[in-house]
Design an enzyme around this catalytic site. Structure first.
Site, PDB file in Angstrom:
ATOM      1  N   ASP A  35       0.806  -1.216   0.000  1.00 21.62           N
ATOM      2  CA  ASP A  35       0.000   0.000   0.000  1.00 21.62           C
ATOM      3  C   ASP A  35       0.848   1.278   0.000  1.00 21.62           C
ATOM      4  O   ASP A  35       0.374   2.327  -0.428  1.00 21.62           O
ATOM      5  CB  ASP A  35      -0.999  -0.016   1.166  1.00 21.62           C
ATOM      6  CG  ASP A  35      -2.200   0.856   0.830  1.00 21.62           C
ATOM      7  OD1 ASP A  35      -2.674   0.789  -0.331  1.00 21.62           O
ATOM      8  OD2 ASP A  35      -2.619   1.652   1.685  1.00 21.62           O
ATOM      9  N   HIS A  37       3.522   1.748  -1.888  1.00 19.48           N
ATOM     10  CA  HIS A  37       3.722   2.030  -3.321  1.00 19.48           C
ATOM     11  C   HIS A  37       2.418   2.554  -3.937  1.00 19.48           C
ATOM     12  O   HIS A  37       2.431   3.483  -4.744  1.00 19.48           O
ATOM     13  CB  HIS A  37       4.103   0.759  -4.083  1.00 19.48           C
ATOM     14  CG  HIS A  37       5.398   0.150  -3.671  1.00 19.48           C
ATOM     15  ND1 HIS A  37       5.477  -1.075  -3.059  1.00 19.48           N
ATOM     16  CD2 HIS A  37       6.674   0.582  -3.821  1.00 19.48           C
ATOM     17  CE1 HIS A  37       6.745  -1.378  -2.845  1.00 19.48           C
ATOM     18  NE2 HIS A  37       7.497  -0.387  -3.284  1.00 19.48           N
ATOM     19  N   GLN A  61      22.059  -1.944  -7.067  1.00 21.10           N
ATOM     20  CA  GLN A  61      21.916  -1.358  -5.730  1.00 21.10           C
ATOM     21  C   GLN A  61      21.985  -2.406  -4.621  1.00 21.10           C
ATOM     22  O   GLN A  61      21.815  -2.077  -3.454  1.00 21.10           O
ATOM     23  CB  GLN A  61      20.648  -0.506  -5.632  1.00 21.10           C
ATOM     24  CG  GLN A  61      19.348  -1.271  -5.680  1.00 21.10           C
ATOM     25  CD  GLN A  61      18.151  -0.331  -5.758  1.00 21.10           C
ATOM     26  OE1 GLN A  61      17.860   0.213  -6.812  1.00 21.10           O
ATOM     27  NE2 GLN A  61      17.470  -0.125  -4.641  1.00 21.10           N
ATOM     28  N   GLY A 147       8.854   7.699  -1.474  1.00 22.55           N
ATOM     29  CA  GLY A 147       8.373   7.653  -0.095  1.00 22.55           C
ATOM     30  C   GLY A 147       9.430   8.147   0.888  1.00 22.55           C
ATOM     31  O   GLY A 147      10.632   7.952   0.672  1.00 22.55           O
ATOM     32  N   LYS A 149       9.781   6.824   3.660  1.00 20.35           N
ATOM     33  CA  LYS A 149      10.257   5.620   4.346  1.00 20.35           C
ATOM     34  C   LYS A 149      11.754   5.405   4.072  1.00 20.35           C
ATOM     35  O   LYS A 149      12.522   5.056   4.952  1.00 20.35           O
ATOM     36  CB  LYS A 149       9.423   4.426   3.855  1.00 20.35           C
ATOM     37  CG  LYS A 149      10.045   3.070   3.972  1.00 20.35           C
ATOM     38  CD  LYS A 149       9.953   2.545   5.379  1.00 20.35           C
ATOM     39  CE  LYS A 149      10.323   1.094   5.517  1.00 20.35           C
ATOM     40  NZ  LYS A 149      11.503   0.686   4.794  1.00 20.35           N
ATOM     41  N   GLN A 153      17.494   7.820   0.879  1.00 17.84           N
ATOM     42  CA  GLN A 153      17.359   7.689  -0.580  1.00 17.84           C
ATOM     43  C   GLN A 153      16.697   8.934  -1.168  1.00 17.84           C
ATOM     44  O   GLN A 153      17.103   9.460  -2.197  1.00 17.84           O
ATOM     45  CB  GLN A 153      16.539   6.441  -0.920  1.00 17.84           C
ATOM     46  CG  GLN A 153      16.115   6.367  -2.386  1.00 17.84           C
ATOM     47  CD  GLN A 153      15.443   5.067  -2.735  1.00 17.84           C
ATOM     48  OE1 GLN A 153      16.099   4.072  -2.934  1.00 17.84           O
ATOM     49  NE2 GLN A 153      14.123   5.066  -2.832  1.00 17.84           N
ATOM     50  N   SER A 186       8.501  -3.974   1.318  1.00 20.69           N
ATOM     51  CA  SER A 186       8.444  -5.262   0.598  1.00 20.69           C
ATOM     52  C   SER A 186       9.164  -6.334   1.402  1.00 20.69           C
ATOM     53  O   SER A 186       8.843  -7.515   1.306  1.00 20.69           O
ATOM     54  CB  SER A 186       9.091  -5.132  -0.777  1.00 20.69           C
ATOM     55  OG  SER A 186       8.432  -4.130  -1.506  1.00 20.69           O
TER      56      SER A 186
HETATM   57  O1  PAF Z   1      13.009   2.532  -3.463  1.00 23.75           O
HETATM   58  C1  PAF Z   1      13.117   1.634  -4.338  1.00 23.75           C
HETATM   59  O2  PAF Z   1      12.275   0.763  -4.479  1.00 23.75           O
HETATM   60  C2  PAF Z   1      14.343   1.623  -5.241  1.00 23.75           C
HETATM   61  O3  PAF Z   1      15.488   1.994  -4.545  1.00 23.75           O
HETATM   62  C3  PAF Z   1      14.164   2.479  -6.506  1.00 23.75           C
HETATM   63  C4  PAF Z   1      14.008   3.945  -6.175  1.00 23.75           C
HETATM   64  C5  PAF Z   1      12.944   1.993  -7.281  1.00 23.75           C
HETATM   65  C6  PAF Z   1      15.390   2.332  -7.410  1.00 23.75           C
HETATM   66  O4  PAF Z   1      15.583   1.014  -7.810  1.00 23.75           O
END
Ligand code: PAF
Length: 287
Positions: A35, A37, A61, A147, A149, A153, A186
């Site tokens: 939710d 996302h 990543q 987000g 969260k 990032q 997730s």
């Molecule tokens: O936050 C995420 O799910 C990932 O770091 C992103 C921003 C989609 C980049 O792969």
């Protein structure tokens, strides 16, 4: 909902909408949608004429030994959630189209990516800035939704957009939580029912830091100590298995603060079993 699988198709889709004068909101994700996302997609729909989600589990990543191989991949379920919520399009690139043979150009993460996650996951933000920059090239959207969260990032992406003059507006959206306070992620899927209870220590620790700040504590060291106590657990509440960091830092630079004399954020990374969880909360001080 249009399914776009090649960068060419995706760019054409966005440019066509932009030429018609529409605003386009992009929501980058790695799938396994929850939710949190879906709230980003809702915000994109609310702010923009056209909404487009991306799903790509970005290998660059993930560090060695991290959960790239077991990261949940639930494409059919993700597509039906996006369809149901009314996303206009989804971009589903192949790995080869994003990282073709010979790929060797990376976007270095800005300074704000150096502490905290930058120490625990040294190549993580370089992978994030590289993929997000590539997505912004492929999808020349007007807005992108992230987000809070993943607070560090968000700051990394804001700095990248500023430093590289990327013409896109970053929209920050609040963390979505379960009723008991657990931030949606997730990776919560990895937790069994006992671990899920342990995971509540993160949001409890953040709440405790805010409660102390509201009651007048201004020394970040005291707030950090209290967060660690909460993360360690006590009689009624089990703690986490290992804390990587639990800090109160400057909300813009993420550098250490001794006193709450500037906007501050409390950030935690901790392991419950093999699962690494992060959470954060902006801390407002009593003036
Ligand atoms: O936050 C995420 O799910 C990932 O770091 C992103 C921003 C989609 C980049 O792969």
């Amino acid at each position: 909902m249009r399914q776009l699988t090649t960068p060419e198709q995706a760019r054409e889709f966005v440019l066509d909408r932009r030429f018609r004068g529409h605003t386009v909101g992009v929501v980058p994700t790695m799938g396994a949608l929850h939710d949190g996302h879906l709230e980003l997609v809702r915000q994109a729909k609310q702010h923009c004429d056209v909404s487009i989600a991306t799903i790509f589990v970005n290998p660059t990543q993930f560090g060695p030994g991290e959960d790239l191989d077991k990261y949940p991949r639930l494409l059919e379920q993700d597509l039906s959630l996006l369809e149901r919520i009314g996303a206009d399009a989804v971009f589903l690139p192949s790995s080869e189209s994003i990282y073709p043979p010979g790929f060797s150009t990376f976007v270095e993460a800005p300074d704000v990516g150096s502490p905290l996650e930058g120490v625990c996951r040294p190549s993580h933000f370089r992978g994030v800035t590289t993929i997000v920059c590539k997505l912004f090239q492929i999808l020349p959207a007007t807005h992108a939704f992230f987000g809070r969260k993943d607070y560090q990032q968000l700051k990394v992406i804001e700095a990248m957009v500023r430093d590289l003059n990327i013409a896109i507006e970053i929209v920050a959206c609040d963390t979505v939580r379960e009723e008991d306070g657990l931030a949606l992620s997730s990776r919560n899927r990895y937790l069994d029912s006992a671990q899920r209870i342990q995971a509540l220590a993160l949001s409890r620790a953040l709440q405790r830091a805010q409660a102390m700040a509201t009651a007048g504590t201004r020394q970040t060291e005291q707030l950090e100590q209290a967060m660690r106590q909460e993360l360690d657990g006590h009689a009624d509440h089990p703690g986490v298995d290992r804390v990587e960091y639990a800090v109160v830092v400057d909300a813009e630079t993420l550098l250490p603060l001794t006193d709450l004399n500037r906007p501050a954020v409390a950030l935690i990374a901790a392991f419950v079993g093999q699962t690494r969880l992060i959470d954060n909360r902006l801390i407002s001080a009593l003036i």
